[in-house]
Design an enzyme around this catalytic site. Structure first.
Site, short mmCIF file in Angstrom:
data_model
loop_
_atom_site.label_atom_id
_atom_site.label_comp_id
_atom_site.label_asym_id
_atom_site.label_seq_id
_atom_site.Cartn_x
_atom_site.Cartn_y
_atom_site.Cartn_z
N HIS A 191 0.82 -1.21 0.00
CA HIS A 191 0.00 0.00 0.00
C HIS A 191 0.85 1.26 0.00
O HIS A 191 2.08 1.22 0.20
CB HIS A 191 -0.94 0.01 1.22
CG HIS A 191 -0.23 0.06 2.54
ND1 HIS A 191 0.35 1.19 3.05
CD2 HIS A 191 -0.03 -0.92 3.48
CE1 HIS A 191 0.88 0.93 4.24
NE2 HIS A 191 0.67 -0.35 4.52
N CYS B 166 3.52 -4.71 6.57
CA CYS B 166 3.10 -4.44 5.20
C CYS B 166 4.29 -3.96 4.36
O CYS B 166 5.34 -3.60 4.90
CB CYS B 166 2.00 -3.38 5.18
SG CYS B 166 0.43 -3.94 5.88
#
Length: 415
Positions: free
Chosen positions: A323, A341
């Site tokens: 992301h 992440c």
């Protein structure tokens, strides 16, 4: 290699047809040889244990065909139902008896074609039909295939979810044999029993780019085990896109993206910091969300955070994403600072978001994190070797890898 024998054979056949000329109809008549005669009606020569009149056969009982009298024998039996499923069987060496070796389907219409020959070798034929009844007490085993029909990446496994638990190799073999996966171009693949109600199917290698995958079931009406019979399943069609692979090197802090084997982009990233290291291994893209709220409570992090992130591509069920992370641009390409992440600039994240689709591949290497599990946290199917994957199949476990005997014969070069 000489092909002259085959050419001579063709010429001989041609000359034979020419020589027959107007008298070619003689091929359909009898010239004294038993094989040239039209098959006689073998109704009085064979008997079977099927129902009489409007009665229906018990699908729990095997089908049996026997030769009557001493003047002939059975040479072949072909039993199929209305949807084309064959009934396996065994014929005795003397041609006196044939019996089915696989269960009949419930609520099905069968056609049985029996071939015979008399004591002189003349061929006979008898065709019989019958219907099977539905068991008085039964439970249907329904199957739901996944994912939804559509276009996916080359790493997308096919899933089958059962409505009831199936245990034991014999029962699982019935189910697995009935679940069909066909791809164009053809690929070698296998089902794997994740648990008693879930199967995954993947090829030995990734799906070919541009392939079409059709999934269907022949399970309806088949006996799986006592009081459990196969139910309906909606077929599934998938199309496969380009081979998109993203490789994230947590050591160099860069992600490189390939399309059909050629590099199309390389971007700086940051992955999980110590204590939250990103998992190593191959992950399959599960989906994409334009915006996701991420909080420390969602992963049990000790340091508080509450952020809205954008251009989020999910790769695990537990919440690992690729992301946009504009707050960490200074660390991207240099250090790992996330909670697991893979973060990148907003522009790079938007490009990645638009480039990948569900089923594409995201691989992480050189991280201090744990290995991505095969099952239980998304789709880690490709982290298991093909040798181990085959062991999860009720049909392939314990067999040697390679084409089946019938395939080997078909693939053998002619001489």
């Amino acid at each position: 290699m000489s092909h002259s024998p085959r050419i001579r054979t063709v010429l001989s056949c041609t000359m034979l047809v020419a020589a027959l000329g107007a008298g070619a109809t003689g091929c359909g008549g009898s010239d004294g040889h038993p094989l040239s005669a039209k098959p006689y009606d073998a109704a009085g020569q064979v008997a079977f244990n099927g129902p009489v009149g409007s009665q229906k056969a018990d699908p729990d009982k095997p089908l049996e065909v026997t030769a009557q009298g001493d003047d002939g024998r059975i040479t072949d039996v072909l039993a199929t139902d209305a949807v084309g499923r064959f009934v396996a069987g065994e014929l005795s060496a003397d041609g006196a008896r044939w019996h089915s070796t696989t269960p009949l389907a419930a609520g099905a219409h069968y056609t049985v074609r029996v071939s015979t020959e008399d004591e002189d070798g003349a061929p006979g034929r008898k065709v019989m039909t019958f219907d099977t009844d539905m068991p008085a007490k039964k439970k249907q085993l329904k199957v739901v295939f996944g994912p939804d029909a559509g276009k996916y990446g080359v790493g997308q496994p096919v899933t089958a979810t059962l409505s009831a638990k199936v245990k034991g190799k014999e029962a699982r073999s019935v189910v697995e044999r009935a679940l069909k996966v066909r791809s164009v171009p053809a690929t070698e693949g296998s089902w794997y029993w994740v648990d008693s109600k879930t199967l995954h199917y993947r090829p030995k290698e990734y799906w070919p780019a541009g392939a079409t995958v059709n999934v269907s079931s022949n399970l309806e009406g088949l006996k799986v085990k006592k009081k459990l019979w196969g139910g309906e399943a909606k077929p599934l069609k998938l199309t496969i896109g380009d081979r998109i692979e993203a490789v994230t090197d947590a050591g160099s802090h860069y992600m490189t993206v390939y399309r059909n084997g050629e590099e199309i982009n390389s971007v700086p990233v940051t992955t999980g910091k110590p204590g939250y290291s990103t998992r190593n291994g191959v992950k399959v893209v599960l989906g994409k969300e334009y915006s996701v709220r991420m909080t420390s409570a969602s992963i049990g992090a000790s340091d508080f955070y509450d952020k809205m992130v954008y251009y989020a591509t999910r790769v695990t069920d537990s919440g690992e994403y690729v992301h946009a992370a504009p707050w960490s641009v200074g660390s991207q390409g240099a250090a790992n600072t996330s909670h697991g992440c893979t973060g990148m600039s907003t522009g790079d994240a938007a490009w990645f978001y638009e480039t990948v689709r569900q089923g594409d591949l995201v691989t992480v290497i050189n991280s201090y994190g744990e290995d991505m599990p095969t099952f239980g946290n998304g789709l880690g199917d490709w982290n298991m070797s093909w040798k181990k994957w085959r062991k999860g199949s009720a049909l392939l476990s314990g067999t040697k890898e390679g084409p089946a005997a019938v395939d080997a014969a078909r693939l053998r070069p002619q001489v």
